[in-house]
Scaffold this motif. Structure first.
Motif, PDB file in Angstrom:
ATOM      1  N   GLN A  45      18.424  18.744  54.121  1.00  0.00           N
ATOM      2  CA  GLN A  45      19.786  18.375  53.740  1.00  0.00           C
ATOM      3  C   GLN A  45      20.173  19.058  52.429  1.00  0.00           C
ATOM      4  OE1 GLN A  45      22.042  16.655  55.523  1.00  0.00           O
ATOM      5  NE2 GLN A  45      23.506  17.170  53.928  1.00  0.00           N
ATOM      6  N   ALA A  48      20.827  22.642  53.107  1.00  0.00           N
ATOM      7  CA  ALA A  48      22.119  22.789  53.793  1.00  0.00           C
ATOM      8  C   ALA A  48      23.271  22.630  52.805  1.00  0.00           C
ATOM      9  CB  ALA A  48      22.229  21.758  54.918  1.00  0.00           C
ATOM     10  N   ASP A  49      23.141  21.673  51.879  1.00  0.00           N
ATOM     11  CA  ASP A  49      24.180  21.479  50.858  1.00  0.00           C
ATOM     12  C   ASP A  49      24.291  22.712  49.969  1.00  0.00           C
ATOM     13  OD1 ASP A  49      24.694  18.980  51.871  1.00  0.00           O
ATOM     14  OD2 ASP A  49      23.554  17.896  50.318  1.00  0.00           O
ATOM     15  N   ARG A  52      26.007  25.426  51.853  1.00  0.00           N
ATOM     16  CA  ARG A  52      27.439  25.154  51.987  1.00  0.00           C
ATOM     17  C   ARG A  52      28.168  25.487  50.678  1.00  0.00           C
ATOM     18  NH1 ARG A  52      27.153  21.029  54.889  1.00  0.00           N
ATOM     19  NH2 ARG A  52      26.512  19.550  53.305  1.00  0.00           N
ATOM     20  N   LEU A  55      28.287  29.259  50.317  1.00  0.00           N
ATOM     21  CA  LEU A  55      29.282  29.827  51.226  1.00  0.00           C
ATOM     22  C   LEU A  55      30.693  29.597  50.704  1.00  0.00           C
ATOM     23  CD1 LEU A  55      29.952  31.204  53.897  1.00  0.00           C
ATOM     24  CD2 LEU A  55      29.918  28.952  54.971  1.00  0.00           C
ATOM     25  N   THR A  56      30.960  28.395  50.205  1.00  0.00           N
ATOM     26  CA  THR A  56      32.276  28.088  49.643  1.00  0.00           C
ATOM     27  C   THR A  56      32.571  28.993  48.448  1.00  0.00           C
ATOM     28  OG1 THR A  56      32.068  25.792  50.342  1.00  0.00           O
ATOM     29  CG2 THR A  56      33.704  26.262  48.646  1.00  0.00           C
TER      30      THR A  56
END
Length: 179
Positions: A45, A48-49, A52, A55-56
């Motif tokens: 997790q 993944a955070d 993310r 990517l942002t």
């Protein structure tokens, strides 16, 4: 016999103790396995955070870079158009100056023809020749003045265009650097 019965009970007790110990170890192993799975899930997790967020951030940066590139292209296009317009104006003014020079030169060439067709009066001819010289000189000065004026105007316009382009580039860079 007693000894054999005690031995049986002792062996049964040892087997029961071993079975209990094995059961306890099995429960501890299951608990450790569950805790390991939770840690793996938490790590996944977290990863993944992080992905993310990365990517942002990459998307935001690419949008800023695209806006910056568009601004740079607009600045470049505007500067190119202003330069082309300035060059066209310089050509036009150069043609006008050349036309003035040609007109005064033609007038100077026609004066002797006009003088030859007039009755011979030396005083009028000298005045006419002096006026022709003055007109030719004035025409040359006027044409040169127009050239210098246009050259100065062109320099100022070019500097204004460069300042405008640099100001636009500065704004685009600030927008790129700001969050």
């Amino acid at each position: 016999m007693m000894f054999a019965a005690a031995k049986v009970y002792l062996v049964g007790g040892v087997i029961a103790a071993l079975a209990a110990a094995a059961g306890v170890q099995t429960l501890r192993l299951a608990g450790a396995h569950t805790q390991l799975e939770r840690q793996r899930a938490a790590a996944a997790q977290l990863e993944a955070d992080r992905a993310r967020v990365a990517l942002t951030d990459a998307l935001r940066t690419s949008e800023k870079m695209a806006a910056f590139a568009a601004a740079q292209q607009g600045i470049s296009d505007a500067l190119s158009k202003e330069t082309a317009a300035r060059v066209a104006a310089e050509r036009s003014n150069g043609q006008l100056s050349a036309g003035l020079r040609d007109a005064y030169a033609a007038a100077a060439r026609r004066r002797p023809e006009a003088k030859a067709s007039c009755p011979d009066n030396g005083d009028v001819g000298d005045r006419s020749q002096a006026l022709d010289g003055l007109f030719a000189e004035a025409g040359e000065l006027l044409a040169r003045s127009a050239d210098l004026s246009e050259e100065a105007r062109s320099i100022v316009q070019r500097r204004d265009s460069e300042v405008k382009a640099l100001t636009g580039e500065n704004k685009a860079l600030r927008a790129l650097m700001d969050e």
